[in-house]
Every structure is written in structure tokens, then in C-alpha cells.
Scaffold this motif. Structure first.
Motif, PDB file in Angstrom:
ATOM      1  N   UNK A  29      33.002  -8.392  43.294  1.00  0.00           N
ATOM      2  CA  UNK A  29      33.914  -8.208  44.360  1.00  0.00           C
ATOM      3  C   UNK A  29      33.519  -7.027  45.156  1.00  0.00           C
ATOM      4  N   UNK A  30      32.725  -6.054  44.492  1.00  0.00           N
ATOM      5  CA  UNK A  30      32.187  -4.917  44.999  1.00  0.00           C
ATOM      6  C   UNK A  30      30.795  -4.420  44.367  1.00  0.00           C
ATOM      7  N   UNK A  31      29.842  -3.963  45.329  1.00  0.00           N
ATOM      8  CA  UNK A  31      28.573  -3.573  44.642  1.00  0.00           C
ATOM      9  C   UNK A  31      28.605  -2.449  43.774  1.00  0.00           C
ATOM     10  N   UNK A  32      28.035  -2.621  42.570  1.00  0.00           N
ATOM     11  CA  UNK A  32      28.134  -1.880  41.373  1.00  0.00           C
ATOM     12  C   UNK A  32      26.620  -1.035  41.375  1.00  0.00           C
ATOM     13  N   UNK A  33      26.614   0.199  41.728  1.00  0.00           N
ATOM     14  CA  UNK A  33      25.308   0.831  41.803  1.00  0.00           C
ATOM     15  C   UNK A  33      24.737   1.071  40.193  1.00  0.00           C
ATOM     16  N   UNK A  34      25.512   0.946  39.097  1.00  0.00           N
ATOM     17  CA  UNK A  34      24.929   1.119  37.999  1.00  0.00           C
ATOM     18  C   UNK A  34      24.313  -0.318  37.603  1.00  0.00           C
ATOM     19  N   UNK A  35      24.542  -1.215  38.348  1.00  0.00           N
ATOM     20  CA  UNK A  35      23.690  -2.633  37.938  1.00  0.00           C
ATOM     21  C   UNK A  35      22.407  -2.748  38.791  1.00  0.00           C
ATOM     22  N   UNK A  36      21.702  -3.666  38.360  1.00  0.00           N
ATOM     23  CA  UNK A  36      20.303  -3.962  39.116  1.00  0.00           C
ATOM     24  C   UNK A  36      20.793  -4.924  40.188  1.00  0.00           C
ATOM     25  N   UNK A  37      19.781  -5.133  41.423  1.00  0.00           N
ATOM     26  CA  UNK A  37      20.163  -5.958  42.506  1.00  0.00           C
ATOM     27  C   UNK A  37      20.393  -7.466  41.978  1.00  0.00           C
ATOM     28  N   UNK A  38      19.797  -7.722  40.945  1.00  0.00           N
ATOM     29  CA  UNK A  38      19.672  -9.089  40.282  1.00  0.00           C
ATOM     30  C   UNK A  38      21.266  -9.389  39.749  1.00  0.00           C
ATOM     31  N   UNK A  39      21.783  -8.550  39.205  1.00  0.00           N
ATOM     32  CA  UNK A  39      23.082  -8.548  38.641  1.00  0.00           C
ATOM     33  C   UNK A  39      24.154  -8.640  39.629  1.00  0.00           C
ATOM     34  N   UNK A 187      14.193  -2.625  50.021  1.00  0.00           N
ATOM     35  CA  UNK A 187      15.112  -1.804  49.436  1.00  0.00           C
ATOM     36  C   UNK A 187      15.990  -2.627  48.608  1.00  0.00           C
ATOM     37  N   UNK A 188      16.308  -3.827  48.982  1.00  0.00           N
ATOM     38  CA  UNK A 188      17.233  -4.595  48.000  1.00  0.00           C
ATOM     39  C   UNK A 188      16.515  -4.863  46.697  1.00  0.00           C
ATOM     40  N   UNK A 189      15.356  -4.980  46.629  1.00  0.00           N
ATOM     41  CA  UNK A 189      14.478  -5.596  45.580  1.00  0.00           C
ATOM     42  C   UNK A 189      14.402  -4.267  44.513  1.00  0.00           C
ATOM     43  N   UNK A 190      14.240  -3.189  44.924  1.00  0.00           N
ATOM     44  CA  UNK A 190      14.413  -1.969  44.131  1.00  0.00           C
ATOM     45  C   UNK A 190      15.831  -1.345  43.956  1.00  0.00           C
ATOM     46  N   UNK A 191      16.929  -1.847  44.327  1.00  0.00           N
ATOM     47  CA  UNK A 191      18.027  -1.347  44.252  1.00  0.00           C
ATOM     48  C   UNK A 191      18.636  -1.144  42.874  1.00  0.00           C
ATOM     49  N   UNK A 192      19.461  -0.348  42.390  1.00  0.00           N
ATOM     50  CA  UNK A 192      19.758  -0.673  41.180  1.00  0.00           C
ATOM     51  C   UNK A 192      19.170   0.546  40.226  1.00  0.00           C
ATOM     52  N   UNK A 193      19.810   1.188  39.389  1.00  0.00           N
ATOM     53  CA  UNK A 193      19.162   2.432  38.597  1.00  0.00           C
ATOM     54  C   UNK A 193      18.922   2.030  37.133  1.00  0.00           C
ATOM     55  N   UNK A 203      23.667   3.145  23.811  1.00  0.00           N
ATOM     56  CA  UNK A 203      24.073   3.608  25.273  1.00  0.00           C
ATOM     57  C   UNK A 203      24.773   2.385  25.839  1.00  0.00           C
ATOM     58  N   UNK A 204      24.189   1.410  25.522  1.00  0.00           N
ATOM     59  CA  UNK A 204      24.751  -0.063  26.184  1.00  0.00           C
ATOM     60  C   UNK A 204      26.225   0.015  25.808  1.00  0.00           C
ATOM     61  N   UNK A 205      26.404   0.010  24.456  1.00  0.00           N
ATOM     62  CA  UNK A 205      27.773   0.207  23.892  1.00  0.00           C
ATOM     63  C   UNK A 205      28.962   1.109  24.602  1.00  0.00           C
ATOM     64  N   UNK A 206      28.342   2.284  24.770  1.00  0.00           N
ATOM     65  CA  UNK A 206      29.162   3.519  25.351  1.00  0.00           C
ATOM     66  C   UNK A 206      29.304   2.912  27.033  1.00  0.00           C
ATOM     67  N   UNK A 207      28.287   2.276  27.485  1.00  0.00           N
ATOM     68  CA  UNK A 207      28.422   1.888  28.890  1.00  0.00           C
ATOM     69  C   UNK A 207      29.636   0.754  29.046  1.00  0.00           C
ATOM     70  N   UNK A 215      37.278   1.720  36.843  1.00  0.00           N
ATOM     71  CA  UNK A 215      36.946   0.834  38.149  1.00  0.00           C
ATOM     72  C   UNK A 215      35.717   0.969  38.773  1.00  0.00           C
ATOM     73  N   UNK A 216      35.204   0.040  39.263  1.00  0.00           N
ATOM     74  CA  UNK A 216      33.995   0.164  39.880  1.00  0.00           C
ATOM     75  C   UNK A 216      34.178   1.245  41.142  1.00  0.00           C
ATOM     76  N   UNK A 217      33.222   2.395  41.155  1.00  0.00           N
ATOM     77  CA  UNK A 217      33.429   3.308  42.292  1.00  0.00           C
ATOM     78  C   UNK A 217      34.216   4.491  41.828  1.00  0.00           C
TER      79      UNK A 217
END
Length: 218
Positions: A29-39, A187-193, A203-207, A215-217
Motif C-alpha cells: 500500500x506504500x512504497x518501502x524504501x528498505x525494499x528493492x524495486x522488484x519487491x 532510477x526505478x531499476x536502481x531504487x531500493x537499498x 540481520x534479516x531476523x532483526x529486520x 509501520x512503513x515510513x
């Protein structure tokens, strides 16, 4: 343009007579900057590669921007009744329609030789850069850069030349088309950190634990 279709044993080629402008929300429902563009986009690459330009539009909370948008929406609603009462078509609208019709019927630009050389060189550089990014991150780009994207840049270049009523698409038209392509699809293809970080299992478990609590944001 044409679209090739092979479904249920039927193979045919259909003429495409319209442009498609599509909009979609991310799965959460909202763009998550912590995810890749594919997600965030969550569409098959075979679908994404068919669009000439892909823009990621984020709702960023900024006081000045929010004030301008609110003012515009209020003015639209305030002037809606006056617009409905005046059914006359403005001269500017008729002029724009005639201009677009003239461009479509009279102008059929093609790339100049110099523009072809520039486009070929820049396309190869883009492909090389995306391949290098995939090797460094171990993940392919969310939006693949293929021959379809090359055809998209060609269409943009010819459309820019057509707007100028020119019969030749020059290097300047190609440069502007490439700029539009880079600030949108690239830019869309490279977005996401995530693509720049190697996440360990800890780190994945902590995330995941943090995402459950925030919540997102936030």
C-alpha cells in the motif's frame, strides 16, 4: 506498433492503436524504501519491459508541497461549477487538437546517422552498467534493460522530433530521450537499498522483528 500473441494454440499479430498509461500501488500500500524495486513493484519483468517509461512516485510529506497540492485541489473543486456552466470549447484546446493531428499525419521522423551512432553507444553503456551492477550485488535488475527499452528510446526520440515538426530525429532528440529514460526507468531499476547491502541471517531476523513493530515510513 504491433503486438505478437500466442495463446491457446493461436498465433497472431495485432496492431496496437493506443498508448497505455497505467498506475499501481505497491503490495503493502506504500512504497518501502528498505525494499528493492522488484519487491515494491511486484510485477513480472515480462510486463515491466513493455512500458517505455516507468516512474516511481512517492508521497513525501513536505509542508510547501502539501500546501501547493491542497490549494490546487481546492481551486479545481471551486471552479467545477463554473466550468460545467460554460460549455464553449476554448480556442486553445481546438488549436492543440489541430496541432496534434497535424503532427500525426504530416511528420514521420527517422533517426539521423549521427543519432543512430550515439544511441547505439549509449545503449551499450547502459547494458554494461546494469551487468556490472548485477555482478556486484548478485541480483538482476527489477526492470531488465533489453532491446524493448532500446525501441522505447527510439520512439521517444522520434516523438520529440515530431513535436518540433521535424522529419529527422537528431542527436539532441536522442540525448533528451535518454535523459527521460534515465530519470524514470533507470532510477526505478536502481531504487531500493537492499541491493547495496549483503544481509546476514541475523540481520534479516532483526529486520523482520523491526518491521513487525514499526509501520512503513516510521
Amino acid at each position: 506498433q504491433t503486438i505478437s500473441i500466442a495463446k491457446a494454440g493461436i498465433t497472431t499479430v495485432l496492431n496496437s492503436r493506443t498508448a497505455v498509461l497505467a498506475a499501481a500501488n505497491p503490495p503493502s500500500g506504500r512504497y518501502d524504501d528498505l525494499k528493492t524495486a522488484q519487491d515494491n513493484i511486484d510485477l513480472q519483468t515480462t510486463i515491466l519491459s513493455r512500458f517505455d517509461l516507468i516512474f516511481i512516485v512517492k508521497d513525501i510529506r513536505m509542508y510547501d508541497q502539501d500546501k501547493v497540492i491542497a490549494s490546487h485541489i481546492i481551486k479545481v473543486h471551486a471552479s467545477a461549477q463554473a466550468a460545467s456552466n460554460d460549455s464553449r470549447t476554448p480556442k486553445e484546446e481546438n488549436w492543440l487538437k489541430r496541432y496534434i493531428q497535424y503532427c500525426r499525419t504530416e511528420c514521420h521522423p527517422r533517426l539521423s546517422e549521427a543519432a543512430c551512432v550515439k544511441l547505439q553507444s549509449d545503449y551499450v553503456d547502459i547494458r554494461r552498467g546494469m551487468r556490472q551492477q548485477a555482478n556486484e550485488t548478485g541480483e538482476s535488475a527489477a526492470i531488465p534493460i533489453t532491446v524493448r527499452q532500446l525501441e522505447a528510446i527510439i520512439r521517444l526520440s522520434e516523438a520529440l522530433a515530431k513535436m518540433k515538426l521535424s522529419h529527422v530525429a537528431t542527436e539532441g532528440d536522442v540525448a533528451e530521450a535518454l535523459r527521460l529514460f534515465k530519470v524514470s526507468t533507470m532510477d526505478a531499476a536502481r531504487s531500493g537499498i537492499n541491493q547495496h547491502i549483503n544481509i546476514s541471517p541475523e540481520m534479516a531476523q532483526a529486520e523482520n522483528q523491526i518491521k513487525r513493530r514499526l509501520g512503513i515510513g516510521n
